[in-house]
Design a protein around this motif. Structure first.
Motif, PDB file in Angstrom:
ATOM      1  N   MET A  13      11.963   3.487 -13.690  1.00 52.04           N
ATOM      2  CA  MET A  13      11.251   2.367 -13.124  1.00 52.04           C
ATOM      3  C   MET A  13      10.878   2.682 -11.680  1.00 52.04           C
ATOM      4  SD  MET A  13      13.441  -0.888 -14.456  1.00 52.04           S
ATOM      5  CE  MET A  13      14.898  -0.210 -13.722  1.00 52.04           C
ATOM      6  N   LYS A  14       9.766   2.107 -11.266  1.00 50.85           N
ATOM      7  CA  LYS A  14       9.264   2.322  -9.912  1.00 50.85           C
ATOM      8  C   LYS A  14       8.831   0.997  -9.307  1.00 50.85           C
ATOM      9  CE  LYS A  14       9.139   6.882 -10.422  1.00 50.85           C
ATOM     10  NZ  LYS A  14       9.908   7.815  -9.664  1.00 50.85           N
ATOM     11  N   MET A  15       8.935   0.915  -7.991  1.00 52.67           N
ATOM     12  CA  MET A  15       8.352  -0.203  -7.257  1.00 52.67           C
ATOM     13  C   MET A  15       7.076   0.308  -6.621  1.00 52.67           C
ATOM     14  SD  MET A  15       9.436  -2.315  -3.839  1.00 52.67           S
ATOM     15  CE  MET A  15      10.831  -3.154  -4.510  1.00 52.67           C
ATOM     16  N   VAL A  16       5.970  -0.339  -6.927  1.00 49.94           N
ATOM     17  CA  VAL A  16       4.707  -0.023  -6.284  1.00 49.94           C
ATOM     18  C   VAL A  16       4.486  -1.115  -5.245  1.00 49.94           C
ATOM     19  CG1 VAL A  16       2.236   0.301  -6.596  1.00 49.94           C
ATOM     20  CG2 VAL A  16       3.823   1.061  -8.378  1.00 49.94           C
ATOM     21  N   MET A  17       4.443  -0.708  -3.985  1.00 47.78           N
ATOM     22  CA  MET A  17       4.293  -1.641  -2.869  1.00 47.78           C
ATOM     23  C   MET A  17       2.970  -1.326  -2.177  1.00 47.78           C
ATOM     24  SD  MET A  17       6.701  -2.214   0.529  1.00 47.78           S
ATOM     25  CE  MET A  17       7.731  -0.936  -0.042  1.00 47.78           C
ATOM     26  N   ALA A  18       2.154  -2.343  -1.999  1.00 53.26           N
ATOM     27  CA  ALA A  18       0.858  -2.144  -1.361  1.00 53.26           C
ATOM     28  C   ALA A  18       0.705  -3.116  -0.203  1.00 53.26           C
ATOM     29  CB  ALA A  18      -0.263  -2.366  -2.368  1.00 53.26           C
ATOM     30  N   ILE A  19       0.163  -2.615   0.893  1.00 56.96           N
ATOM     31  CA  ILE A  19      -0.196  -3.442   2.037  1.00 56.96           C
ATOM     32  C   ILE A  19      -1.714  -3.576   1.980  1.00 56.96           C
ATOM     33  CG2 ILE A  19      -0.098  -3.711   4.540  1.00 56.96           C
ATOM     34  CD1 ILE A  19       2.669  -3.569   3.159  1.00 56.96           C
ATOM     35  N   ILE A  20      -2.203  -4.816   1.850  1.00 58.09           N
ATOM     36  CA  ILE A  20      -3.640  -5.031   1.658  1.00 58.09           C
ATOM     37  C   ILE A  20      -4.162  -6.100   2.615  1.00 58.09           C
ATOM     38  CG2 ILE A  20      -3.513  -4.362  -0.781  1.00 58.09           C
ATOM     39  CD1 ILE A  20      -3.774  -7.382  -1.456  1.00 58.09           C
ATOM     40  N   LYS A  21      -5.484  -6.184   2.698  1.00 57.58           N
ATOM     41  CA  LYS A  21      -6.120  -7.248   3.466  1.00 57.58           C
ATOM     42  C   LYS A  21      -5.965  -8.554   2.695  1.00 57.58           C
ATOM     43  CE  LYS A  21      -9.472  -4.397   5.871  1.00 57.58           C
ATOM     44  NZ  LYS A  21     -10.879  -4.151   6.184  1.00 57.58           N
ATOM     45  N   PRO A  22      -5.692  -9.665   3.387  1.00 54.18           N
ATOM     46  CA  PRO A  22      -5.430 -10.931   2.701  1.00 54.18           C
ATOM     47  C   PRO A  22      -6.535 -11.402   1.761  1.00 54.18           C
ATOM     48  CG  PRO A  22      -4.746 -11.079   4.981  1.00 54.18           C
ATOM     49  CD  PRO A  22      -5.460  -9.762   4.832  1.00 54.18           C
ATOM     50  N   PHE A  23      -7.792 -11.196   2.111  1.00 58.15           N
ATOM     51  CA  PHE A  23      -8.878 -11.711   1.278  1.00 58.15           C
ATOM     52  C   PHE A  23      -9.059 -10.921  -0.017  1.00 58.15           C
ATOM     53  CE2 PHE A  23     -10.967  -8.689   4.115  1.00 58.15           C
ATOM     54  CZ  PHE A  23     -11.800  -7.985   3.254  1.00 58.15           C
ATOM     55  N   LYS A  24      -8.321  -9.821  -0.183  1.00 54.93           N
ATOM     56  CA  LYS A  24      -8.410  -9.004  -1.394  1.00 54.93           C
ATOM     57  C   LYS A  24      -7.360  -9.382  -2.441  1.00 54.93           C
ATOM     58  CE  LYS A  24     -11.679  -5.971  -1.096  1.00 54.93           C
ATOM     59  NZ  LYS A  24     -12.638  -5.927  -2.189  1.00 54.93           N
ATOM     60  N   LEU A  25      -6.518 -10.368  -2.161  1.00 58.68           N
ATOM     61  CA  LEU A  25      -5.415 -10.690  -3.061  1.00 58.68           C
ATOM     62  C   LEU A  25      -5.876 -11.079  -4.459  1.00 58.68           C
ATOM     63  CD1 LEU A  25      -2.431 -11.082  -3.627  1.00 58.68           C
ATOM     64  CD2 LEU A  25      -2.652 -13.409  -2.750  1.00 58.68           C
ATOM     65  N   ASP A  26      -6.843 -11.953  -4.582  1.00 62.35           N
ATOM     66  CA  ASP A  26      -7.286 -12.389  -5.911  1.00 62.35           C
ATOM     67  C   ASP A  26      -7.826 -11.221  -6.737  1.00 62.35           C
ATOM     68  OD1 ASP A  26      -6.518 -15.025  -5.637  1.00 62.35           O
ATOM     69  OD2 ASP A  26      -8.459 -15.649  -4.815  1.00 62.35           O
ATOM     70  N   GLU A  27      -8.572 -10.334  -6.102  1.00 64.99           N
ATOM     71  CA  GLU A  27      -9.105  -9.174  -6.810  1.00 64.99           C
ATOM     72  C   GLU A  27      -7.979  -8.245  -7.264  1.00 64.99           C
ATOM     73  OE1 GLU A  27     -12.532  -7.243  -4.901  1.00 64.99           O
ATOM     74  OE2 GLU A  27     -12.709  -9.080  -3.701  1.00 64.99           O
ATOM     75  N   VAL A  28      -6.969  -8.054  -6.420  1.00 66.40           N
ATOM     76  CA  VAL A  28      -5.831  -7.199  -6.776  1.00 66.40           C
ATOM     77  C   VAL A  28      -5.040  -7.833  -7.917  1.00 66.40           C
ATOM     78  CG1 VAL A  28      -3.633  -6.282  -5.949  1.00 66.40           C
ATOM     79  CG2 VAL A  28      -5.683  -6.065  -4.539  1.00 66.40           C
TER      80      VAL A  28
END
Length: 112
Positions: free
Chosen positions: A1-16
């Motif tokens: 198992m792996k944890m995938v952690m991403a730091i993104i721009k707030p307005f991209k949350l719905d698309e992610v």
């Protein structure tokens, strides 16, 4: 198992979120965070005064996935979060050695 952690721009949350759902990733955790990378913040003008904003608002998205699903998870996040501009963020992958679902007691892959 792996944890995938991403730091993104707030307005991209719905698309992610939509991209992860389409990739078959069922759960994720989102936290509001602040930070900076190479962009080192920016300056803003408020009521005529210029001031430096050192820490920019970002979102941290975390998903625990089976090792076989890491590549499709990374690709889904990277495609959905990319704007082509500085500050798009980063993706990290960490090993998870043990997981337990509290309600049922299921462990590891069964708990996902």
């Amino acid at each position: 198992m792996k944890m995938v952690m991403a730091i993104i721009k707030p307005f991209k949350l719905d698309e992610v979120r939509e991209a992860l759902t389409d990739a078959g990733i069922e759960g994720m955790t989102v936290s509001e965070v602040k930070g900076y990378g190479r962009q080192k913040g920016h300056t803003e003008i408020y009521r005529g005064a210029e001031y430096a904003v050192s820490f920019l608002p970002k979102l941290k998205v975390e998903a625990i996935v089976a090792s076989d699903d890491v590549d499709k998870t990374i690709n889904a996040i990277a495609t959905a979060a990319k704007t082509g501009q500085i500050g798009d963020g980063k993706i990290f992958v960490l090993d998870i050695t043990h997981t337990m679902r509290i309600r049922t007691g299921e462990t590891d892959a069964d708990a996902l």
